[in-house]
Scaffold this active site. Structure first.
Site, PDB file in Angstrom:
ATOM      1  N   HIS A   1     -10.936  -2.183   0.837  1.00  0.00           N
ATOM      2  CA  HIS A   1     -11.028  -0.860   0.167  1.00  0.00           C
ATOM      3  C   HIS A   1     -11.985  -0.953  -1.175  1.00  0.00           C
ATOM      4  O   HIS A   1     -11.821   0.086  -1.947  1.00  0.00           O
ATOM      5  CB  HIS A   1      -9.616  -0.303   0.048  1.00  0.00           C
ATOM      6  CG  HIS A   1      -9.977   1.462  -0.080  1.00  0.00           C
ATOM      7  ND1 HIS A   1      -8.900   2.208  -0.229  1.00  0.00           N
ATOM      8  CD2 HIS A   1     -10.929   2.250   0.461  1.00  0.00           C
ATOM      9  CE1 HIS A   1      -9.237   3.480  -0.050  1.00  0.00           C
ATOM     10  NE2 HIS A   1     -10.241   3.452   0.479  1.00  0.00           N
TER      11      HIS A   1
ATOM     12  N   LYS B   1      -6.199  -5.591   3.393  1.00  0.00           N
ATOM     13  CA  LYS B   1      -7.063  -4.416   3.206  1.00  0.00           C
ATOM     14  C   LYS B   1      -8.024  -4.593   1.833  1.00  0.00           C
ATOM     15  O   LYS B   1      -7.552  -5.255   0.808  1.00  0.00           O
ATOM     16  CB  LYS B   1      -6.234  -3.293   2.910  1.00  0.00           C
ATOM     17  CG  LYS B   1      -6.735  -2.013   2.238  1.00  0.00           C
ATOM     18  CD  LYS B   1      -5.895  -0.818   2.280  1.00  0.00           C
ATOM     19  CE  LYS B   1      -6.266   0.304   1.338  1.00  0.00           C
ATOM     20  NZ  LYS B   1      -5.443   1.584   1.255  1.00  0.00           N
TER      21      LYS B   1
ATOM     22  N   ASP C   1       0.121  -0.325  -5.395  1.00  0.00           N
ATOM     23  CA  ASP C   1      -1.357   0.074  -5.728  1.00  0.00           C
ATOM     24  C   ASP C   1      -1.281   1.280  -6.529  1.00  0.00           C
ATOM     25  O   ASP C   1      -2.274   1.799  -7.041  1.00  0.00           O
ATOM     26  CB  ASP C   1      -2.470  -0.027  -4.758  1.00  0.00           C
ATOM     27  CG  ASP C   1      -2.107   0.691  -3.408  1.00  0.00           C
ATOM     28  OD1 ASP C   1      -1.062   1.024  -3.549  1.00  0.00           O
ATOM     29  OD2 ASP C   1      -2.994   0.900  -2.719  1.00  0.00           O
TER      30      ASP C   1
ATOM     31  N   ASP D   1       1.055  -1.093  -0.084  1.00  0.00           N
ATOM     32  CA  ASP D   1       0.132  -0.171  -0.083  1.00  0.00           C
ATOM     33  C   ASP D   1       1.102   1.278  -0.105  1.00  0.00           C
ATOM     34  O   ASP D   1       1.586   1.528   0.956  1.00  0.00           O
ATOM     35  CB  ASP D   1      -0.929  -0.086   1.255  1.00  0.00           C
ATOM     36  CG  ASP D   1      -2.105   0.890   1.165  1.00  0.00           C
ATOM     37  OD1 ASP D   1      -2.122   1.767   0.041  1.00  0.00           O
ATOM     38  OD2 ASP D   1      -2.883   0.861   2.066  1.00  0.00           O
ATOM     39  N   ASP D   2       0.881   2.161  -1.141  1.00  0.00           N
ATOM     40  CA  ASP D   2       1.682   3.282  -1.282  1.00  0.00           C
ATOM     41  C   ASP D   2       3.187   3.303  -1.405  1.00  0.00           C
ATOM     42  O   ASP D   2       4.060   3.810  -0.943  1.00  0.00           O
ATOM     43  CB  ASP D   2       1.392   4.181  -0.149  1.00  0.00           C
ATOM     44  CG  ASP D   2      -0.112   4.895  -0.223  1.00  0.00           C
ATOM     45  OD1 ASP D   2      -0.670   4.401  -1.089  1.00  0.00           O
ATOM     46  OD2 ASP D   2      -0.444   5.443   0.926  1.00  0.00           O
TER      47      ASP D   2
END
Length: 553
Positions: free
Chosen positions: A122, A120, A328, A18-19
């Site tokens: 989302h 996650k 992502d 993530d990121d």
């Protein structure tokens, strides 16, 4: 027999960070220790020209649908449309993975796969849109966009606070279709990366039929802010970043050049912000520490990936498992999800000051709340311009590693062929020998895919993933737009990021998107803007008529 000649039905393991920045792992030039990913790349393949959306849930919608986020339900992130009446009754802007698409997990579930996820989601905040409804037999999941990695959230107990308002409902954790109480049901020693991995391995080990193929999805919430990691791991990076983000950027660029990922003569984009030189000694120490914590988070992602790989090797399933690792979107240089739900900078600072201890000594602990800012993000995205939320390559060009021995490729294979996250669904279905359902699925009308299978190229039977000259791909998020055909890319960005008009870049010689050729090649720009109009119409996109604060900085 699958599409590459394997007599056993293949397994699938999809891992999403993530990121994570482009060069934040060893296979892409990082100094951060990532031996598990190093080994996956050495025995697999690096995709160096892989693209996503410019933010997380739109990317995830494309991963699970094989089509554009404006079709799959995340034309805009739900955090940015909650109070906007303009989005109501707009197909493709539901704010969750809609039912116009057949989800990858659903298709594989119907094809006889055991489907499991831990991490996650989302892609929907309700029971009706949760993983258990979208094809997962077993799931342990955080439904929203970000959380404290130690489950320390004292501000949530006071509903008067605007910070993380959607989470005040308390129903953002689920297991196998039932909501969890984060205070009662999560482990006392919870740490997101480790706990998600623990549960995935438990799910794998609990399978009653070891011959039944599995689809496993492991989407970490790290290294998304708040930056938090165990002190002993953070200590391993003490002093590594004391020279600042410019120095890191230079080192990473040289590593990318040495790996053959970017050309030697690449002109990198400049930093979007220049802050380090004006910082005091204390401020520099805290900035460097934030990067040390970030590095520890990436390190821990790798350690836990190693645990899953070791498990698969122990059970004899590793070489029959297609493993994909990706980020992502580009590295996070701002507070994206926070902007619409935290009530502004003053409120954020007040809440953090009340509940968290961000002293240098405590940075990275569960009761700290930090992020690392645009300079470190730019360092990890170089030579690209920008970071998460930018429509330039810094927001959408991401690391991707694939390992699947039946492809028969030489070890440590590297391809710079253009690819996107929409290609993953058709690739997996191709390998599994499972057809896409077409226009009807589970009693509902569904759309087709826009991506294409990677199998021909990865198996050495095609020179590229797509027709390198004719492939057309579009992006839009937060009002920023881009359309690409071959190496030509047109971008439209509002000020201060852009020029409030279409710009044109030749990515074959300008990875940093620095030299606007709009006036020199109006013919190319005209062709691309015509393709944009087609893309706009095909995806059902619309202009909501409001500004997005995060793209104004």
């Amino acid at each position: 027999m699958d599409s590459v000649g394997n007599s056993r039905r293949p397994n699938f393991l999809i891992i999403v960070a993530d990121d994570l920045g482009y060069s934040d792992t060893g296979p892409f030039g990082s100094e951060i220790k990532t031996p598990a990913l190093d080994k996956l790349a050495q025995t697999g393949m690096r995709l160096t020209n892989f693209h996503t959306a410019s933010a997380c849930s739109p990317t995830r919608s494309m991963l699970f649908s094989g089509t554009d986020n404006h079709i799959a339900g995340l034309g805009q992130m739900t955090e940015h449309m909650a109070s906007k009446e303009a989005y109501q009754n707009r197909p493709g802007y539901e704010g969750y993975l809609n039912f116009r698409v057949a989800a990858l997990s659903e298709i594989l579930q119907d094809a006889g796969y055991e489907t499991i996820m831990s991490g996650k989601w989302h892609l929907g905040l309700t029971k009706e849109t949760a993983p258990s409804v979208r094809g997962f037999d077993k799931s342990f999941t955080f439904l929203s966009g970000c959380c404290n990695h130690y489950n320390y959230e004292p501000q949530l107990d006071d509903p008067s606070h605007s910070i993380f308002t959607p989470m005040n409902a308390g129903e953002f954790w689920m297991k196998d279709g039932a909501y969890l109480d984060r205070k009662e049901d999560l482990p006392a020693n919870f740490y997101s990366t480790t706990s998600f991995t623990d549960q995935l391995i438990d799910y794998l080990s609990e399978r009653k039929n070891s011959r039944k193929p599995f689809f496993a999805y492991l989407p970490f919430t790290a290294p998304h802010w708040p930056l938090q990691a165990p002190a002993e791991v953070v200590a391993e990076y003490k002093g590594v970043y004391d020279d600042g983000p410019d120095a890191l950027r230079s080192k990473r660029l040289q590593a990318l050049i040495s790996l053959g990922i970017v050309p030697k003569d690449t002109e990198p984009a400049p930093m979007t912000h220049k802050l380090w030189d004006s910082l005091s000694a204390e401020e520099r120490a805290k900035s460097a520490r934030s990067m040390e914590v970030y590095a520890a988070m990436v390190d821990l992602i790798d350690r836990n990936i190693g645990r899953v790989v070791d498990y698969l090797e122990k059970t004899g399933e590793l070489d029959n498992t297609f493993i994909l690792f990706m980020s992502d979107n580009g590295a996070e240089g701002s507070l994206l999800e926070a902007i619409p739900i935290m009530g502004g900078e003053t409120t954020v600072n007040a809440i953090i000051s009340k509940y968290y201890n961000n002293s240098l000594k405590n940075m990275g602990a569960g009761d700290s709340y930090i992020w690392y800012g645009p300079e470190w993000a730019c360092a990890s995205m170089a030579p690209s311009r920008g970071f998460k939320t930018w429509i330039t390559e810094g927001g959408i060009r991401c690391p991707c590693i694939v390992r699947y021995p039946p492809f028969g490729r030489d070890q440590n294979f590297q391809t710079n062929s253009f690819s996107t996250v929409m290609d993953i669904l058709p690739t997996i279905l191709d390998i599994a020998g499972v057809p896409h359902p077409g226009t009807r699925f589970r009693g509902r009308d569904v759309v087709g895919v826009r991506g294409a299978s990677w199998v021909p190229h990865l198996a050495g039977k095609a020179p590229s993933f797509h027709d390198e000259e004719k492939e057309i791909t579009g992006w839009e998020l937060f009002g920023l737009r881009a359309i690409r055909m071959g190496d030509w890319k047109a971008v439209y960005m509002t000020a201060p990021r852009g020029k409030d008009r279409w710009e044109l870049y030749d990515l074959s010689s300008d990875l940093g998107e620095l030299h606007d050729l709009a006036s020199e090649r109006p013919d190319i720009l005209k062709t691309l803007t015509q393709h944009w109009e087609t893309y706009y119409a095909e995806t059902g996109m619309f202009d909501p008529g409001h500004d997005f604060p995060m793209v104004k900085i």
